[in-house]
Design an enzyme around this catalytic site. Structure first.
Site, PDB file in Angstrom:
ATOM      1  N   LYS A  84       1.198  -2.081   1.480  1.00  0.00           N
ATOM      2  CA  LYS A  84       0.687  -1.693   2.799  1.00  0.00           C
ATOM      3  C   LYS A  84       0.479  -2.947   3.642  1.00  0.00           C
ATOM      4  O   LYS A  84      -0.182  -3.902   3.206  1.00  0.00           O
ATOM      5  CB  LYS A  84      -0.645  -0.973   2.604  1.00  0.00           C
TER       6      LYS A  84
HETATM    7  O1  G3P Z   1      -5.721   5.911   5.567  1.00  0.00           O
HETATM    8  C1  G3P Z   1      -6.499   5.266   6.515  1.00  0.00           C
HETATM    9  C2  G3P Z   1      -7.910   5.604   6.357  1.00  0.00           C
HETATM   10  O2  G3P Z   1      -8.395   5.117   5.150  1.00  0.00           O
HETATM   11  C3  G3P Z   1      -8.795   5.246   7.464  1.00  0.00           C
HETATM   12  O3  G3P Z   1      -9.681   6.270   7.554  1.00  0.00           O
HETATM   13  O4  G3P Z   1     -11.762   7.371   8.100  1.00  0.00           O
HETATM   14  O5  G3P Z   1     -11.702   4.884   7.823  1.00  0.00           O
HETATM   15  O6  G3P Z   1     -10.675   5.962   9.808  1.00  0.00           O
HETATM   16  P1  G3P Z   1     -11.034   6.101   8.372  1.00  0.00           P
END
Ligand code: G3P
Length: 216
Positions: A84
């Site tokens: 990633k």
């Molecule tokens: O896959 C990306 C994710 O982990 C981010 O999620 O909820 O931290 O915006 P969030």
């Protein structure tokens, strides 16, 4: 649409895989740090061993050369690992090199159609638009997913779209409707997706009705 779990928690991943619905996992440094395991390689390898599909593991460095070097190392950790890399100019350079070497790259932190277009051109296997974080700032995250899916179809790009930063079951429904190949979701959202009050009530009624006859 395939469902990936967005977590580094081994128990959550094991349960999702047991349910037969989890086709992959995405992690990020924040999610891995949450597990309190400072051995990034060991944790990532454990996840890769549990999951039958692709597991995205993010580079922990900045700069083109450093990302390429670390990406090459991560790629050796397991056959199903995906590196990633952020959707930046440096990330594009790193992705171009890694993908030419046959290493699959998930370009993350994508917040615009232009970033997604460049990610695909650089050779990313996956691009991850962050739906929830765009919604958080008053933008329309799912509209971005829809636009990316449309543009990739226009040009027959093989890059798959991972709807990421998913916050609730409605996001999953919307991602499926706009044609995202994958939604990567928190474990709590996976559990929410399995639930419906009428299912719970229905089970109780069926069992209660049968008990009335069985007791006679
Ligand atoms: O896959 C990306 C994710 O982990 C981010 O999620 O909820 O931290 O915006 P969030």
């Amino acid at each position: 649409m395939k469902i990936f779990l967005d977590t580094a928690n081994l128990e959550q991943i094991k349960h999702g895989v047991k349910m037969g619905v989890v086709g992959g996992v995405t992690t990020n440094p924040s999610l891995s740090a949450k597990e309190g395991n400072a051995d990034y390689e060991a944790l990532s390898k454990q996840i890769c061993a549990i999951v039958p599909g692709p597991v995205s593991v993010e580079v922990l460095v900045e700069g083109v050369e450093a990302m390429i070097q670390q990406g090459r190392q991560i790629a050796k950790w397991a056959p199903n690992v995906v590196v990633k890399v952020p959707s930046t100019a440096e990330g594009l350079e790193a992705t171009k090199t890694l993908s030419k070497e046959g290493i699959k790259v998930n370009m993350t932190l994508c917040f615009s159609l232009n970033q997604a277009l460049l990610d695909a051109l650089a050779g990313a296997a996956y691009v991850s638009p962050f739906v929830g974080r765009l919604d958080d700032i008053g933008d329309d995250g799912m509209k971005l997913v829809e636009d990316i899916v449309k543009v990739f179809k226009n040009y027959n790009f093989s890059t798959e779209v991972i709807a990421a930063s998913i916050r609730h079951p409605q996001h999953c429904i919307a991602a499926a409707k706009v044609g995202a190949q994958i939604a990567t979701i928190p474990y709590a959202v996976l559990l929410q997706m399995t639930q419906h009050p009428l299912t719970t009530i229905g089970i109780s009624r069926f069992l209660a009705d049968w008990q009335k006859v069985a007791k006679k």
